[in-house]
Design a protein around this motif. Structure first.
Motif, PDB file in Angstrom:
ATOM      1  N   ARG A 215       0.817  -1.219   0.000  1.00 47.43           N
ATOM      2  CA  ARG A 215       0.000   0.000   0.000  1.00 47.43           C
ATOM      3  C   ARG A 215       0.850   1.269   0.000  1.00 47.43           C
ATOM      4  O   ARG A 215       0.477   2.291  -0.598  1.00 47.43           O
ATOM      5  CB  ARG A 215      -0.931  -0.009   1.220  1.00 47.43           C
ATOM      6  CG  ARG A 215      -1.968   1.095   1.230  1.00 47.43           C
ATOM      7  CD  ARG A 215      -2.826   1.010   2.481  1.00 47.43           C
ATOM      8  NE  ARG A 215      -3.912   1.975   2.458  1.00 47.43           N
ATOM      9  CZ  ARG A 215      -5.122   1.748   1.969  1.00 47.43           C
ATOM     10  NH1 ARG A 215      -5.409   0.553   1.466  1.00 47.43           N
ATOM     11  NH2 ARG A 215      -6.056   2.682   1.983  1.00 47.43           N
ATOM     12  N   HIS A 216       1.990   1.218   0.681  1.00 50.86           N
ATOM     13  CA  HIS A 216       2.838   2.402   0.807  1.00 50.86           C
ATOM     14  C   HIS A 216       4.015   2.382  -0.159  1.00 50.86           C
ATOM     15  O   HIS A 216       5.006   3.093   0.040  1.00 50.86           O
ATOM     16  CB  HIS A 216       3.335   2.529   2.244  1.00 50.86           C
ATOM     17  CG  HIS A 216       2.221   2.621   3.252  1.00 50.86           C
ATOM     18  ND1 HIS A 216       1.379   3.708   3.319  1.00 50.86           N
ATOM     19  CD2 HIS A 216       1.809   1.746   4.211  1.00 50.86           C
ATOM     20  CE1 HIS A 216       0.500   3.521   4.287  1.00 50.86           C
ATOM     21  NE2 HIS A 216       0.729   2.344   4.851  1.00 50.86           N
ATOM     22  N   THR A 217       3.916   1.586  -1.197  1.00 48.24           N
ATOM     23  CA  THR A 217       4.924   1.580  -2.257  1.00 48.24           C
ATOM     24  C   THR A 217       4.367   2.320  -3.473  1.00 48.24           C
ATOM     25  O   THR A 217       3.149   2.523  -3.571  1.00 48.24           O
ATOM     26  CB  THR A 217       5.281   0.138  -2.671  1.00 48.24           C
ATOM     27  OG1 THR A 217       4.148  -0.449  -3.325  1.00 48.24           O
ATOM     28  CG2 THR A 217       5.668  -0.698  -1.460  1.00 48.24           C
ATOM     29  N   ASN A 245      -3.311   3.405  -4.976  1.00 50.23           N
ATOM     30  CA  ASN A 245      -2.461   4.057  -5.975  1.00 50.23           C
ATOM     31  C   ASN A 245      -2.263   3.209  -7.231  1.00 50.23           C
ATOM     32  O   ASN A 245      -1.647   3.659  -8.194  1.00 50.23           O
ATOM     33  CB  ASN A 245      -1.090   4.379  -5.378  1.00 50.23           C
ATOM     34  CG  ASN A 245      -1.186   5.376  -4.237  1.00 50.23           C
ATOM     35  OD1 ASN A 245      -1.995   6.296  -4.279  1.00 50.23           O
ATOM     36  ND2 ASN A 245      -0.370   5.187  -3.215  1.00 50.23           N
TER      37      ASN A 245
END
Length: 274
Positions: A215-217, A245
Motif C-alpha cells: 500500500r505504501h509503495t 495508488n
C-alpha cells in the motif's frame, strides 16, 4: 566470442585457454561423432572405440567468470547463467571427473577475485530466469547473488521454482517479474519498497492476504493472472481497495466500477459457480 549479453570477449585470449583444454585430448584420428543418450554428440576414440569428451565438455559446467583470461563483469551481462554445476560425487557417478580440474585449483585469492568480477552490486538490469535450480546448493548460491543486488532496478526471475524470497531485500527495484514460480503468498516476496511494476502470473497465490503490504509503495501495475486468488468474488475491487495508488491490474486499467468499495459482508456469504 559473443556471450549472452551481446558482448564479445577477446578471440586471442579465449583461444589460449581453449587450446589448453584441447591439448588434453589424445591425438586421435577424426571420425564421425555419435549421439550420446545423455549429453548430445560425443566423439569416439578410434583406438579404443570408446567415447572421449569434446573440447567444449571442459566448459559445460562453468559459469562465465570461471573461464580464464577475460575481463567481463557481472554488471555487463543481461542474462547470465549463474546456477552451479553438479557436485563432485555426481560428476564421478556420471564419469565426468575431467570437468573437476578447474575447480580443484581455485584458491582463496581467486575466490575473492571472482567475487569482484561478479560485481552484482553494480547491476541495474538483470535477467536470471530459467536457471534450473533443482538442488539445494544451487538455490543457496542463487539467493547469495540476489542479496548482492542492492542497485538493481529491473529484475526477471521467471520459472525458477522459487517459493520464498522474504529474506531478500531489493531496495531500488522498480520492476520485478517472478512469473511461473511457486509463491503461495505475498508474504513470500522480497522486500521491494520502490516497486512500480510487479508481475506474479502463474504462481499459486491463494488469497489476497498480505497484498496491503504494498500500500505504501509506488506500485502502479500488478499482474496476478492464472493465480487462484484471481477467482475471488469482487477480485478487482478488493485489489484496488487495498492498493489505492494502483493504476493497472492484469493489463487492464483501473475502471470506474473498480473504485466502489467491496461489500465485505456479502463477499463471505456469496459463492461463485464456475
Amino acid at each position: 566470442m559473443p556471450n549472452s549479453s551481446g558482448l564479445t570477449t577477446s578471440k586471442q585470449k579465449f583461444c589460449k585457454s581453449y587450446s589448453s583444454c584441447c591439448s588434453i585430448l589424445s591425438n586421435t584420428h577424426t571420425i564421425p561423432p555419435v549421439l550420446s543418450q545423455n549429453r548430445g554428440f560425443i566423439r569416439q576414440n578410434c583406438d579404443s572405440g570408446l567415447p572421449s569428451p569434446l573440447p567444449s565438455d571442459y566448459f559445460k559446467y562453468l559459469n562465465w567468470c570461471d573461464i580464464e583470461e577475460h575481463d567481463v563483469r557481472g554488471n555487463q551481462l543481461h542474462c547470465p547463467r549463474v546456477r552451479e554445476g553438479p557436485s563432485e560425487e555426481e560428476l564421478f557417478f556420471r564419469g565426468e571427473e575431467h570437468t573437476l580440474k578447474k575447480r580443484k585449483q581455485v584458491t582463496d585469492t581467486e575466490k575473492r577475485q571472482k567475487k569482484l568480477q561478479e560485481n552484482w552490486e553494480n547491476c541495474a538490469e538483470l535477467n536470471l530466469s530459467f536457471q534450473d535450480l533443482g538442488d539445494l546448493y544451487q538455490m543457496e548460491n542463487f539467493k547469495r547473488i540476489l542479496q548482492r543486488l542492492i542497485w538493481v532496478e529491473k529484475l526477471w526471475l521467471v520459472d525458477n521454482s522459487l517459493t520464498d524470497l522474504s529474506a531478500i531485500r531489493l531496495p531500488r527495484c522498480r520492476e520485478l517479474n517472478v512469473n511461473k514460480n511457486h509463491f503461495t503468498s505475498f508474504k513470500q516476496l522480497p522486500k521491494i519498497p520502490q516497486i512500480q511494476h510487479l508481475s506474479l502470473a502463474e504462481n499459486n497465490i491463494m488469497t489476497l492476504s498480505g497484498i496491503s503490504d504494498f500500500r505504501h509503495t509506488p506500485l502502479e501495475s500488478l499482474i496476478l493472472k492464472r493465480n487462484p486468488c484471481e477467482f475471488q468474488e469482487r477480485y478487482r475491487q478488493l485489489v484496488f481497495s487495498s492498493l489505492p495508488n494502483l493504476k493497472m491490474l492484469d493489463g487492464i486499467p483501473k475502471l470506474p466500477e473498480d473504485c466502489s468499495p467491496p461489500d465485505i459482508r456479502g463477499f463471505f456469504k456469496m459463492c461463485t459457480i464456475l
